[in-house]
Design a protein around this motif. Structure first.
Motif, PDB file in Angstrom:
ATOM      1  N   SER A  65      43.213  37.165   8.041  1.00 15.66           N
ATOM      2  CA  SER A  65      44.165  36.775   7.004  1.00 15.66           C
ATOM      3  C   SER A  65      44.506  35.304   7.180  1.00 15.66           C
ATOM      4  N   GLY A  66      45.056  34.727   6.161  1.00 16.79           N
ATOM      5  CA  GLY A  66      45.390  33.316   6.176  1.00 16.79           C
ATOM      6  C   GLY A  66      44.398  32.510   5.370  1.00 16.79           C
ATOM      7  N   GLY A  67      44.704  31.246   5.181  1.00 19.95           N
ATOM      8  CA  GLY A  67      43.790  30.377   4.460  1.00 19.95           C
ATOM      9  C   GLY A  67      43.895  30.495   2.958  1.00 19.95           C
ATOM     10  N   TYR A  68      44.889  31.205   2.459  1.00 23.34           N
ATOM     11  CA  TYR A  68      45.075  31.324   1.021  1.00 23.34           C
ATOM     12  C   TYR A  68      46.574  31.400   0.716  1.00 23.34           C
ATOM     13  N   GLN A  69      46.901  31.212  -0.533  1.00 24.58           N
ATOM     14  CA  GLN A  69      48.276  31.336  -1.009  1.00 24.58           C
ATOM     15  C   GLN A  69      48.224  31.732  -2.471  1.00 24.58           C
ATOM     16  N   LEU A  70      49.010  32.726  -2.848  1.00 25.70           N
ATOM     17  CA  LEU A  70      49.127  33.082  -4.251  1.00 25.70           C
ATOM     18  C   LEU A  70      50.280  32.275  -4.829  1.00 25.70           C
ATOM     19  N   SER A  71      50.019  31.553  -5.889  1.00 27.50           N
ATOM     20  CA  SER A  71      51.030  30.705  -6.506  1.00 27.50           C
ATOM     21  C   SER A  71      51.385  31.256  -7.873  1.00 27.50           C
ATOM     22  N   VAL A  72      52.688  31.376  -8.119  1.00 27.77           N
ATOM     23  CA  VAL A  72      53.171  31.915  -9.391  1.00 27.77           C
ATOM     24  C   VAL A  72      54.110  30.895 -10.019  1.00 27.77           C
ATOM     25  N   GLN A  73      53.790  30.499 -11.238  1.00 30.68           N
ATOM     26  CA  GLN A  73      54.667  29.601 -11.988  1.00 30.68           C
ATOM     27  C   GLN A  73      55.508  30.442 -12.942  1.00 30.68           C
ATOM     28  N   PHE A  74      56.820  30.301 -12.845  1.00 29.16           N
ATOM     29  CA  PHE A  74      57.757  31.048 -13.674  1.00 29.16           C
ATOM     30  C   PHE A  74      58.222  30.188 -14.843  1.00 29.16           C
ATOM     31  N   ASP A  75      58.638  30.844 -15.919  1.00 28.80           N
ATOM     32  CA  ASP A  75      59.136  30.131 -17.094  1.00 28.80           C
ATOM     33  C   ASP A  75      60.504  29.522 -16.864  1.00 28.80           C
ATOM     34  N   ASP A  76      61.305  30.170 -16.007  1.00 26.34           N
ATOM     35  CA  ASP A  76      62.647  29.652 -15.755  1.00 26.34           C
ATOM     36  C   ASP A  76      63.108  30.024 -14.352  1.00 26.34           C
ATOM     37  N   GLU A  77      64.141  29.334 -13.900  1.00 25.38           N
ATOM     38  CA  GLU A  77      64.660  29.498 -12.554  1.00 25.38           C
ATOM     39  C   GLU A  77      65.220  30.907 -12.326  1.00 25.38           C
ATOM     40  N   ALA A  78      65.856  31.486 -13.341  1.00 24.89           N
ATOM     41  CA  ALA A  78      66.437  32.826 -13.204  1.00 24.89           C
ATOM     42  C   ALA A  78      65.354  33.863 -12.906  1.00 24.89           C
ATOM     43  N   ARG A 108      58.385  28.853  -0.772  1.00 26.30           N
ATOM     44  CA  ARG A 108      57.124  29.329  -0.197  1.00 26.30           C
ATOM     45  C   ARG A 108      57.454  30.264   0.954  1.00 26.30           C
ATOM     46  N   PHE A 109      56.744  31.397   1.008  1.00 17.44           N
ATOM     47  CA  PHE A 109      57.048  32.400   2.024  1.00 17.44           C
ATOM     48  C   PHE A 109      55.860  33.337   2.220  1.00 17.44           C
ATOM     49  N   ILE A 110      55.924  34.128   3.281  1.00 22.77           N
ATOM     50  CA  ILE A 110      54.936  35.164   3.550  1.00 22.77           C
ATOM     51  C   ILE A 110      55.676  36.491   3.457  1.00 22.77           C
ATOM     52  N   ASP A 111      55.225  37.374   2.565  1.00 24.49           N
ATOM     53  CA  ASP A 111      55.947  38.634   2.376  1.00 24.49           C
ATOM     54  C   ASP A 111      55.673  39.609   3.518  1.00 24.49           C
ATOM     55  N   LYS A 112      56.331  40.751   3.479  1.00 27.94           N
ATOM     56  CA  LYS A 112      56.233  41.719   4.568  1.00 27.94           C
ATOM     57  C   LYS A 112      54.841  42.331   4.711  1.00 27.94           C
ATOM     58  N   PHE A 113      53.954  42.089   3.734  1.00 26.77           N
ATOM     59  CA  PHE A 113      52.577  42.573   3.809  1.00 26.77           C
ATOM     60  C   PHE A 113      51.625  41.472   4.277  1.00 26.77           C
ATOM     61  N   ASP A 114      52.177  40.337   4.722  1.00 23.23           N
ATOM     62  CA  ASP A 114      51.413  39.194   5.220  1.00 23.23           C
ATOM     63  C   ASP A 114      50.684  38.446   4.103  1.00 23.23           C
ATOM     64  N   VAL A 115      51.218  38.528   2.879  1.00 23.72           N
ATOM     65  CA  VAL A 115      50.666  37.786   1.751  1.00 23.72           C
ATOM     66  C   VAL A 115      51.504  36.515   1.580  1.00 23.72           C
TER      67      VAL A 115
END
Length: 121
Positions: A65-78, A108-115
């Motif tokens: 694991s490692g070497g990647y990151q899932l990036s999500v762009q949201f429409d708004d801060e809420a 930026r963070f790593i979730d409890k599933f190591d993602v």
């Protein structure tokens, strides 16, 4: 088309449940083993993007694991803060929720599933 595929090693159902809550993800395909304890293959949609997941593959002696990151762009801060609040339990913070030069809100963070995730507006 480039599709990300993540192995959860027995925790795939829990990950799908969490991502449904955090992102409003929808399950497109769900195939389980004969006793329905493990996910053989699943496809979920997050922000109109396909993510393939299952419980197998990361214990093959080659995968790391490692070497990647899932990036999500949201429409708004809420929306970002709502998803992060749901998914952050058990996570490890890389960069805290904060404004940056390129976004009024990012984390930026790593979730409890190591993602590894990056959220931004």
């Amino acid at each position: 088309m480039l599709v990300t595929h993540i192995y959860f090693n027995g925790e795939c159902k829990q990950a799908i449940k969490l991502y449904k809550q955090a992102f409003g993800a929808t399950v497109q395909t769900l195939m389980e083993d004969s006793d329905q304890s493990l996910v053989v293959h699943a496809e979920i949609m997050i922000h109109n993007e396909l993510l393939m997941v299952n419980d197998f593959g990361n214990n093959d002696g080659f995968s790391k694991s490692g070497g990647y990151q899932l990036s999500v762009q949201f429409d708004d801060e809420a929306a970002l803060k709502k998803a992060y609040t749901i998914i952050k339990e058990g996570s490890t913070t890389i960069e805290p929720l904060q404004p940056t030069d390129f976004s009024p809100c990012t984390v930026r963070f790593i979730d409890k599933f190591d993602v590894r995730w990056a959220f931004w507006v």
